[in-house]
Design a protein around this motif. Sequence first.
Motif, short mmCIF file in Angstrom:
data_model
loop_
_atom_site.label_atom_id
_atom_site.label_comp_id
_atom_site.label_asym_id
_atom_site.label_seq_id
_atom_site.Cartn_x
_atom_site.Cartn_y
_atom_site.Cartn_z
N SER A 617 0.81 -1.22 0.00
CA SER A 617 0.00 0.00 0.00
C SER A 617 0.84 1.26 0.00
CB SER A 617 -0.93 0.02 1.22
OG SER A 617 -0.17 0.06 2.42
N THR A 618 2.12 1.15 0.41
CA THR A 618 2.97 2.35 0.50
C THR A 618 4.21 2.31 -0.37
OG1 THR A 618 4.27 1.45 2.34
CG2 THR A 618 2.24 2.64 2.91
N PRO A 643 -4.35 -0.82 -6.86
CA PRO A 643 -4.79 0.58 -6.78
C PRO A 643 -3.97 1.47 -7.71
CG PRO A 643 -4.58 -0.37 -4.58
CD PRO A 643 -4.02 -1.37 -5.53
N LYS A 644 -4.62 2.53 -8.20
CA LYS A 644 -3.96 3.44 -9.13
C LYS A 644 -2.73 4.10 -8.50
CE LYS A 644 -3.95 5.28 -13.25
NZ LYS A 644 -3.78 4.44 -14.45
N ASP A 645 -2.83 4.46 -7.22
CA ASP A 645 -1.69 5.09 -6.53
C ASP A 645 -0.50 4.14 -6.48
OD1 ASP A 645 -3.22 7.31 -6.16
OD2 ASP A 645 -3.69 6.92 -4.05
N THR A 646 -0.78 2.88 -6.23
CA THR A 646 0.29 1.88 -6.18
C THR A 646 0.95 1.74 -7.54
OG1 THR A 646 -0.87 0.65 -4.45
CG2 THR A 646 0.82 -0.53 -5.67
N GLU A 647 0.12 1.71 -8.59
CA GLU A 647 0.64 1.60 -9.94
C GLU A 647 1.52 2.80 -10.29
OE1 GLU A 647 -1.06 0.58 -14.44
OE2 GLU A 647 -2.44 0.86 -12.75
N ASN A 648 1.09 4.00 -9.88
CA ASN A 648 1.87 5.20 -10.16
C ASN A 648 3.20 5.19 -9.39
OD1 ASN A 648 -0.10 6.22 -11.87
ND2 ASN A 648 -1.13 7.35 -10.25
N THR A 649 3.16 4.68 -8.15
CA THR A 649 4.37 4.59 -7.35
C THR A 649 5.41 3.70 -8.02
OG1 THR A 649 3.09 4.90 -5.32
CG2 THR A 649 5.31 3.98 -5.08
N ASN A 652 7.68 5.21 -10.57
CA ASN A 652 8.68 6.19 -10.12
C ASN A 652 10.07 5.60 -10.37
OD1 ASN A 652 10.41 7.93 -8.79
ND2 ASN A 652 9.07 8.17 -7.00
N LYS A 687 7.20 6.66 5.65
CA LYS A 687 5.75 6.53 5.63
C LYS A 687 5.27 5.46 6.63
CE LYS A 687 5.53 7.48 0.64
NZ LYS A 687 5.11 6.92 -0.68
#
Length: 769
Positions: A617-618, A643-649, A652, A687
């Motif tokens: 998740s982080t 999750p979209k946030d995870t995919e974006n992470t 990086n 985090k």
Amino acid sequence: MNIFFSYILFIIFILLTSTYGFFCIKKLLKINSPILLLPLSLSFGISNYIFLVHCFSYIFGPQKASIISLTLVALINILFLLKKTEYIFEKEINNSSLLTLISTTLLICGFTYLSVFRFGIFDQIFHDPLALTLFHNDIYPPRDYFRPSYVILYHYGGDLLAGSIKQITGLQITRCFELVSTICSGINFLSFTALGWLLTRNFKLSYIMGFCTYFGGGLLWIDAILRFLSNDLPEHFTGAGFAEVFTTIGVHGSVVNAPSVLAFSSTSSLGIHMLIFSLIVFWQMINNKESKVINHLITLSISLLSLSICAEWLYLTFFASILPLTMIYVLKKDFRACGLTLGLTVVSFILNKTIGNALFLQDELQRIGRTSILNVGIKERLFEISAWGRLNPLLNNYVQFSCFSWDFISEFGFSLILLPLVIYLILKEKNLFAILLFFCALFTMPAPLILDFRTNPTDFNRMFCFGNEMLILLATYSISKLFKSFFQNKVYLFIYILIFCLSPLSQLLIGSIFTPHIYTSKDFSKAIFDLTNKAGFISALKTSSDLSLANRNKPPEESKEVIDFLIKKSKPDDVAISNQPDLPLYAGIYSLVPARSFIYQDQIYSPFSSIFSTVFSTFDPHLIKELNLKWIIVKLNENVSIPKDTENTLLNEKYFTLIHSSKVKDMVTKIFHVNDLKNINALGSRKTAWILVNKSGQPIEISNLNEKNISLFGSMKNSLIYLLELEQKNPWLNKDLITSQTIVISDFQSNIDKVNKSSGANIRVIQKP
């Protein structure tokens, strides 16, 4: 490597180890009996090899240790051969008897292999990746699946052997386990026959004793007949014919199983013959006053150490039998026997607590944060046991029943019914070797009825198995002594073998035809019998074989792409994680979620676990760096997403690099590599943090200590150091399982603020290094 050449290498491996065993038993222990030499040579060859690999692995790692150990065995064989010695054997049996013994052994090995090559061994989904991981990481002692910073507390001797064979031959790890089980099935039969020979010195009787013990079962076949005739069957057997009922509940036990079935286990199959080897050599050491004691002590110490890392409950069985025997020697004033027994006990204890102990010389933190294996107490309900659900739709639905119930009696059968006969003969003859074998049952079998093995109650039923085997052996011996003409009558002999052996014999034969799925999976059994009725036996046979092979090969085939990639690219000690909890990382990578199986996680660790979810998740770089997480495998399709946030992470590029991407049918596979995170200052603020919690996931400072503070830590190590300090001040904390888990700092602080606001609790969160 060519498959034919791999099998040639395996044969060479067996020949080298067994030849070494032969030289040691023949020349050092001065044993000349062919009936004893056969099993003892094979057994000691294997146990010595495991011992060498185990010891050398601490220095060189398992990969090199497997090669060095076999090379050393080969060199010692050459030295033995260079010494010109005349080998004299006792003329105790004729060629016909020897041929019968060897032919039976080969038949048992053949039927065992027919069963396992389409089925695998029991718990294959756990042992395959464990063995591969052990050798891929090349670190010893091996690390734990769920916590890579911990050493694993497990009997991994069988995994060490199978992994070594793979390292030498290049065979698939599953095939290596199957070959070990096959070889051990023959050694175990020969070992039981050897025990019979030492008691009777009569080939026919020792052969009958060995056969009945190897295939010795209870009265499950009678139970199945009675239930079928009286229609006393569970609901899921509605409409089932007798063949289906017999196959599913009349052959496979829920408490004990015959050695012919335990051959499918990498632990018991090795442990049984090692224990028998130790008992025989111990007996020879005590009684043969002309032999060199040091040779017996060395071989026994080697065998017992290997036994302890393969099947520790059988190691305990050995000492549970020899130590009470010492009291008899005290009464007989045989102080030589007493001294040798106590000396062996001391030497074995020291070896077991040092090189045989995975925690030896490890950090003190290794012992906390997981359940003690020796979590044993007195049962609340004496003489009741927990067992596999033989009558339930699923075998792993546990049941409870009393040792006075028919369910219990039918599991053991005539080994209990004939127990008074065994006791009578022992009291009459006072045969010390028979007493030694009887002690194996007397001081182990009552344990599961009185003691509660809280880690996993059903595992404690293993204490029944070897003792029950000795009761069958001694029951057969007792009948041969008290009723001398009994086994001369072919009808009586047939009936006796039928009573003792019908269930296990049927189990092996049916398993070799339809695979052991036929009696371990009721759904599989029903499907096969339904198909037999509709399409005939041949069609059902082919289907069962195809289904079994497909199930056996399914994990590696589904993940072959990932496996091949990780074998080439990953480094030892890398940690991998996948968005699919059951993704089989058969390349041998330590994973926060192990390959296909959560076996022993709920036994050793808390049912509350947050590390996997926190990481995914982080993707906190600080946490990733601490866990040495190097590979992230993501599999996506219409039904599986992240999750979209995870995919974006993951996109990086400062932290992650997409190394591999492919699509097979509708499944997209992406493999990300974690970049170098050495510069901790460049990783930004944390985090996540570590927190000490109890089994329910509650912070121990407020739930166990009634404090108003909750400490968060920057590393798992620091949190465990704090736990050690708390345990020193509050020793009662040892009684509860406390683990270090991860939390998302912002989410946790927000939840505490809500609690404080709603209840006025005034709980403070303190962040520590």
